[in-house]
Motif scaffolding. Structure first.
Motif, PDB file in Angstrom:
ATOM      1  N   LEU A   1      46.795 -90.147 -37.135  1.00 61.69           N
ATOM      2  CA  LEU A   1      46.603 -91.541 -37.545  1.00 61.69           C
ATOM      3  C   LEU A   1      45.921 -92.343 -36.438  1.00 61.69           C
ATOM      4  N   HIS A   2      46.333 -92.128 -35.191  1.00 63.61           N
ATOM      5  CA  HIS A   2      45.666 -92.796 -34.070  1.00 63.61           C
ATOM      6  C   HIS A   2      44.194 -92.390 -34.007  1.00 63.61           C
ATOM      7  N   ALA A   3      43.924 -91.082 -34.119  1.00 64.62           N
ATOM      8  CA  ALA A   3      42.547 -90.593 -34.050  1.00 64.62           C
ATOM      9  C   ALA A   3      41.704 -91.095 -35.216  1.00 64.62           C
ATOM     10  N   SER A   4      42.352 -91.453 -36.318  1.00 62.00           N
ATOM     11  CA  SER A   4      41.632 -91.912 -37.506  1.00 62.00           C
ATOM     12  C   SER A   4      41.402 -93.410 -37.519  1.00 62.00           C
ATOM     13  N   GLY A   5      41.851 -94.118 -36.482  1.00 63.92           N
ATOM     14  CA  GLY A   5      41.593 -95.555 -36.386  1.00 63.92           C
ATOM     15  C   GLY A   5      42.642 -96.426 -37.036  1.00 63.92           C
ATOM     16  N   ALA A   6      43.851 -95.909 -37.231  1.00 63.25           N
ATOM     17  CA  ALA A   6      44.896 -96.702 -37.886  1.00 63.25           C
ATOM     18  C   ALA A   6      45.289 -97.914 -37.052  1.00 63.25           C
ATOM     19  N   ALA A   7      45.137 -97.826 -35.733  1.00 60.49           N
ATOM     20  CA  ALA A   7      45.559 -98.919 -34.856  1.00 60.49           C
ATOM     21  C   ALA A   7      44.690-100.159 -35.014  1.00 60.49           C
ATOM     22  N   THR A   8      43.459-100.007 -35.506  1.00 58.75           N
ATOM     23  CA  THR A   8      42.556-101.147 -35.665  1.00 58.75           C
ATOM     24  C   THR A   8      42.237-101.452 -37.129  1.00 58.75           C
ATOM     25  N   ALA A   9      42.766-100.665 -38.043  1.00 57.15           N
ATOM     26  CA  ALA A   9      42.465-100.856 -39.469  1.00 57.15           C
ATOM     27  C   ALA A   9      43.174-102.094 -40.004  1.00 57.15           C
ATOM     28  N   LEU A  10      42.484-102.831 -40.882  1.00 55.58           N
ATOM     29  CA  LEU A  10      43.096-103.972 -41.546  1.00 55.58           C
ATOM     30  C   LEU A  10      44.015-103.518 -42.683  1.00 55.58           C
TER      31      LEU A  10
END
Length: 595
Positions: free
Chosen positions: A459-468
């Motif tokens: 999830l971190h590698a997939s950009g979950a931390a910046t996803a709206l």
């Protein structure tokens, strides 16, 4: 047969079925897989466990039909054109692996003090990977049709073919003149004749036969014919000196483009599952604990050395043929074991005077233990290579992605849900675990990355931390709930939109405070009901109002159930129904010449 003998046989059948029914769910729940469950159950009820069975070889002879049927089903999925496209992998990669591993293991046997012929036989028996174990693991993991799985299948096919020359070599190495005098050319000629007969029959005789049987509309006859084809091809191959599994696979390939393919698969499937489980039960029974107790250092040492050396050979050949590190590691862990063909080879070597009884028992124990360790090794692969083991050649893993929306799961639901976002120009990062779907989506212009959304690092590698927003569209209830828990805890900035399967799943998701959920069939079913009202003459505005009212009341019931008022929700369902307007018969449509 006496009543007592019949009852005894029935008791044995009940014990076999009960052992599998108890052990397999337990081992699968522990994450150890069904193969290890069957092996453990067989060991428990066999001659070296509770002693309920004294002759595991008799069960193995019958249960080998499970492997035969399994290969037939695999053949049905493998069209001749597809098989032809794998020829380089079969005769290139497969042959290289057999030769390399055979040479390494023979060297180990010689260093251990065995004479060269005995070391060669012991080594080549271990080179023959267990087709049943590997194919069942691939099937359970959904990897049979993946590019990585197809390479494994290719190698297994070559190993099945290799049993013929190996048996001929054993005969030539035999000190017994009668065995050594067997004509190699005769063996090869019989094998080629068997292949030719199965090919001709499958190409020109089987389809007309099934058309005639289908016209009779007798389902049981179609089932009997399916069994006849599988067992007949297997028997013919056995007469030709080839493996029965190879015959069944070839018959399946010949019928893979038949219009009866799906019917045949449905007919064979119940027999295949039961007999394959019985095969692993028989293998578990065949483990000689007496030999293990007496010679446990040699047996355990043999398992460790043979598996490590074979693994090194498999990994080296994989890298030599251009496989990635993760693919080579996956193949190494999956195939670093002996297989059921070792039993055939070792028995032939005993008959030829190359091996004695104790050596055969020890080598057989080594092979069985290696088969039992394989599911454990495959289960541990995720820790050996946390992010690389799942990668397939030609497919990118999720890494360094960023997007306004992270979509997890790109099946039918995800594909439709993504269209509005993409049409608006929203940047969407998409991950999925279905390699075939990923490759198919790429051909239509979609970039989908490989990733397991139930893992926090992915999830971190997939950009979950910046996803709206995180759109969870996976087709697995447990996975969806786990992803929601991870995302709610680690990525509170993202709105969670989740696909729910049914009412119970929706209630669980609501309890986790997701921002939006939709039951995958509810909206379509509601629209369908509205259309049905219109079809029987209800005015469109009234039909739309009824559908809206049904939706409102369903949402109220959900809210009541969420707060524990299930009884109140049911009462609301049955009270205050929408009052119908008397229907009038729909007007007949005007004739084409009217007006």
């Amino acid at each position: 047969m006496s009543v007592e003998a019949g009852s005894e046989q029935l008791v044995r059948v009940v014990v076999l079925l009960g052992a599998g029914v108890v052990a397999v769910p337990l081992f699968k729940r522990l994450g150890l897989g069904s193969v290890l469950g069957y092996l453990a159950a067989g060991l428990a009820i066999g001659p070296f466990g509770l002693g309920l069975f004294s002759d595991p070889q008799a069960i193995l002879h019958v249960a080998e039909l499970g492997v035969v049927m399994f290969l037939f089903v695999i053949g049905l999925e493998m069209q001749p054109t597809r098989l032809w496209s794998l020829r380089r992998q079969i005769f290139g990669l497969g042959l290289a692996q057999v030769v390399a591993c055979g040479a390494l293991l023979t060297g180990v046997g010689v260093l251990a003090g065995l004479n060269t012929p005995v070391a060669f036989v012991a080594a080549m028996g271990f080179v023959m990977t267990s087709t049943a174990t590997v194919m069942l693991i691939l099937d359970e993991r959904g990897e049979t049709a993946s590019p990585r799985g197809q390479k494994v299948v290719s190698i297994l096919l070559l190993e099945d073919l290799a049993i013929v020359p190996l048996l001929a070599i054993v005969a030539m190495l035999s000190p017994n003149e009668a065995a050594a005098g067997v004509s190699t050319w005769k063996t090869v000629a019989l094998a080629l004749s068997a292949v030719a007969i199965v090919t001709v029959a499958g190409r020109w005789l089987l389809n007309p036969l099934f058309r005639v049987l289908a016209a009779s509309h007798a389902r049981e006859v179609m089932t009997a014919a399916a069994l006849l084809v599988v067992l007949g091809a297997a028997l013919l191959m056995q007469f030709g000196g080839l493996s029965m599994a190879m015959g069944a696979f070839l018959a399946g390939v010949m019928l893979s483009e038949s219009t009866f393919r799906h019917q045949l698969e449905a007919d064979i499937e119940p027999f295949r599952g039961i007999l394959l489980g019985l095969f692993f039960l028989g293998v578990g029974m065949a483990l000689d604990l007496g030999i293990f107790v007496t010679h446990w250092p040699q047996v355990l040492g043999g398992v460790a050395v043979f598996m490590v050396v074979k693994a090194v050979g498999i990994y080296g050949v994989g890298r030599l043929f251009g496989a990635s590190h993760s693919d080579s590691l996956h193949r190494m862990v999956l195939m670093a074991q002996g297989g059921e063909f070792a039993f055939v080879l070792y028995s032939t070597a005993v008959a030829a005077g190359l091996l004695d009884g104790p050596a055969n028992a020890a080598l057989t124990a080594i092979v069985i233990l290696s088969m039992a360790l394989t599911p454990l090794a495959v289960g541990g692969l995720r820790w050996m290579l946390p992010r690389g083991a799942a990668k397939v050649e030609g497919i990118d893993e999720a890494a360094g992605l960023s997007g306004s929306v992270l979509m997890i799961g790109f099946g039918r639901f995800g594909q439709v849900a993504s269209q509005a976002l993409l049409a608006r120009g929203v940047k969407v990062s998409i991950i999925d675990m279905d390699t075939e779907m990923i490759q198919s989506a790429e051909s239509f212009g979609f970039k989908v990355y490989y990733g397991d959304g139930s893992r926090l690092d992915v999830l971190h590698a997939s950009g979950a931390a910046t996803a709206l927003a995180i759109a969870i569209c996976v087709d697995n209830k447990e996975a969806a709930l786990k992803i929601v828990e991870l995302a709610r805890h680690s990525f509170p900035q993202a709105k969670l939109l989740v696909r729910a399967f049914d009412r119970g799943h929706a209630l669980e998701l609501m309890s986790k405070n997701v921002d939006f959920l939709v039951r995958e069939t509810f909206a379509g079913a509601s629209e369908f009901g509205e259309a049905a009202l219109r079809a029987i003459g209800v005015p469109p505005h009234e039909a739309a109002g009824i559908a809206a009212e049904v939706l409102r009341r369903d949402e109220e019931r959900l809210a009541l159930q969420m707060t524990g008022g299930i009884k109140a929700g049911l009462e609301l369902m049955h009270s205050n129904r929408v009052k119908p307007t008397p229907l009038t018969k729909p007007a007949r449509p005007a004739r084409p010449d009217a007006g």
